[in-house]
Each structure stands twice: as structure tokens, then as C-alpha cells.
Design a protein around this motif. Structure first.
Motif, mmCIF file in Angstrom:
data_model
loop_
_atom_site.group_PDB
_atom_site.id
_atom_site.type_symbol
_atom_site.label_atom_id
_atom_site.label_comp_id
_atom_site.label_asym_id
_atom_site.label_seq_id
_atom_site.Cartn_x
_atom_site.Cartn_y
_atom_site.Cartn_z
ATOM 1 N N ALA A 96 1.080 2.271 -11.122
ATOM 2 C CA ALA A 96 -0.140 2.610 -10.385
ATOM 3 C C ALA A 96 -0.634 1.379 -9.654
ATOM 4 C CB ALA A 96 -1.208 3.118 -11.346
ATOM 5 N N VAL A 97 -1.382 1.612 -8.601
ATOM 6 C CA VAL A 97 -1.979 0.512 -7.838
ATOM 7 C C VAL A 97 -3.479 0.747 -7.735
ATOM 8 C CG1 VAL A 97 0.117 0.050 -6.531
ATOM 9 C CG2 VAL A 97 -1.572 1.618 -5.597
ATOM 10 N N GLY A 98 -4.216 -0.345 -7.673
ATOM 11 C CA GLY A 98 -5.661 -0.255 -7.542
ATOM 12 C C GLY A 98 -6.073 -0.035 -6.105
ATOM 13 N N PRO A 99 -7.368 0.175 -5.889
ATOM 14 C CA PRO A 99 -7.887 0.402 -4.546
ATOM 15 C C PRO A 99 -7.570 -0.772 -3.624
ATOM 16 C CG PRO A 99 -9.624 0.635 -6.206
ATOM 17 C CD PRO A 99 -8.408 0.159 -6.909
ATOM 18 N N GLY A 100 -7.139 -0.463 -2.430
ATOM 19 C CA GLY A 100 -6.866 -1.491 -1.432
ATOM 20 C C GLY A 100 -5.484 -2.096 -1.480
ATOM 21 N N VAL A 101 -4.677 -1.758 -2.477
ATOM 22 C CA VAL A 101 -3.336 -2.338 -2.581
ATOM 23 C C VAL A 101 -2.405 -1.612 -1.613
ATOM 24 C CG1 VAL A 101 -1.339 -2.713 -4.072
ATOM 25 C CG2 VAL A 101 -3.656 -3.042 -4.971
ATOM 26 N N THR A 102 -1.808 -2.375 -0.695
ATOM 27 C CA THR A 102 -0.876 -1.796 0.277
ATOM 28 C C THR A 102 0.503 -2.442 0.208
ATOM 29 O OG1 THR A 102 -1.647 -3.350 1.975
ATOM 30 C CG2 THR A 102 -2.745 -1.201 1.865
ATOM 31 N N GLU A 103 0.624 -3.542 -0.517
ATOM 32 C CA GLU A 103 1.891 -4.285 -0.574
ATOM 33 C C GLU A 103 2.982 -3.544 -1.335
ATOM 34 O OE1 GLU A 103 -1.053 -5.443 -1.557
ATOM 35 O OE2 GLU A 103 -1.495 -7.292 -0.496
ATOM 36 N N VAL A 104 2.602 -2.820 -2.369
ATOM 37 C CA VAL A 104 3.564 -2.084 -3.194
ATOM 38 C C VAL A 104 3.015 -0.691 -3.466
ATOM 39 C CG1 VAL A 104 4.532 -4.134 -4.311
ATOM 40 C CG2 VAL A 104 2.579 -2.987 -5.343
ATOM 41 N N LYS A 105 3.902 0.195 -3.919
ATOM 42 C CA LYS A 105 3.466 1.553 -4.250
ATOM 43 C C LYS A 105 4.158 1.998 -5.537
ATOM 44 C CE LYS A 105 6.892 3.684 -1.281
ATOM 45 N NZ LYS A 105 7.310 3.411 0.047
ATOM 46 N N PRO A 106 3.597 2.999 -6.218
ATOM 47 C CA PRO A 106 4.208 3.477 -7.455
ATOM 48 C C PRO A 106 5.674 3.857 -7.251
ATOM 49 C CG PRO A 106 2.022 4.392 -7.228
ATOM 50 C CD PRO A 106 2.331 3.668 -5.926
#
Length: 127
Positions: free
Chosen positions: A71-81
Motif C-alpha cells: 500500500a502507499v500513502g497519500p501523495g505517493v506517486t513513485e511506486v504503486k502496490p
């Protein structure tokens, strides 16, 4: 409950501990990883032994490992699940010269390491 491993350098025993699964990624730019492989290197042994001989250690060990993004937190665009990533040794050292504040983010030293089932790291601290 998830498990993490603490290496007790006093009696050279490995202890499995149970930690909360409530690893939050809701604040800041963080990622939740399911760890798949961890390496034990010489630096990890030095940390476990301590500068003045073996000491009790409550820190989760190991600084190098790879995992899958859960999972990624809000605003994270570098990686994805679903992506596979490696944690950076010092997640807080993104650019510039090394400072004491950046050095204080070393995994398995000042920060908990990656010898656990689940790890939360800053998004800037994975590649």
C-alpha cells in the motif's frame, strides 16, 4: 500480529517478537512493504555487538532487504502496490552532503531495520 526479529548480542540468540500490524501510512509520503528477502551484512553484526561490547537491543535488525509494495500513502506517486522494491540504507539521505540528521535514518541502527514481515518506509527511501 506480525513478527519481527531482534538479534540479542548478549547471548547470541535470535528472538522473534510480535509487533502491531497497525503500521500507518496515512500520514506523510510512506509505503508499506511485505518483506520478501533480507540480507545480514557485516555492519548489521557491528550494530548488534555495540561499540562497547554486546548490549541488549530492542531495535529490529538488518539494513538491506527487498519487498513488495502492499500500500502507499497519500501523495505517493513513485511506486504503486504490487511493485518490487529495495529499501535504501539511509532513507532520509535523498540528496546533498551527509549530515548527522540524514545519518540518523540508517535502517537497523537509529531506525528499525527490515527483518520483519511488514515494514513502513518513506516513499523516497525505496528504489
Amino acid at each position: 500480529m506480525e513478527t519481527a526479529v531482534i538479534f540479542n548480542s548478549i547471548d547470541w540468540m535470535i528472538t522473534t517478537i510480535f509487533i502491531s500490524t497497525n503500521k500507518s501510512i496515512s500520514k506523510g509520503f510512506k509505503v508499506l512493504l511485505a518483506m520478501r528477502a533480507v540480507s545480514l551484512n557485516y555492519r548489521d553484526l557491528l550494530v548488534a555487538r555495540g561499540p562497547n561490547g554486546p548490549q541488549p537491543n530492542e531495535r529490529v535488525q538488518c539494513s538491506a532487504g527487498v519487498g513488495e509494495v502492499l500500500a502507499v500513502g497519500p501523495g505517493v506517486t513513485e511506486v504503486k502496490p504490487g511493485e518490487r522494491v529495495a529499501g535504501c540504507f539511509m532513507p532520509g539521505w535523498v540528496d546533498g552532503r551527509l549530515t548527522s540528521a540524514k545519518a540518523a535514518t540508517a535502517l537497523g541502527g537509529a531506525w528499525d531495520g527490515v527483518l520483519a514481515e511488514r515494514v513502513v518506509l518513506p516513499a523516497s527511501g525505496v528504489i
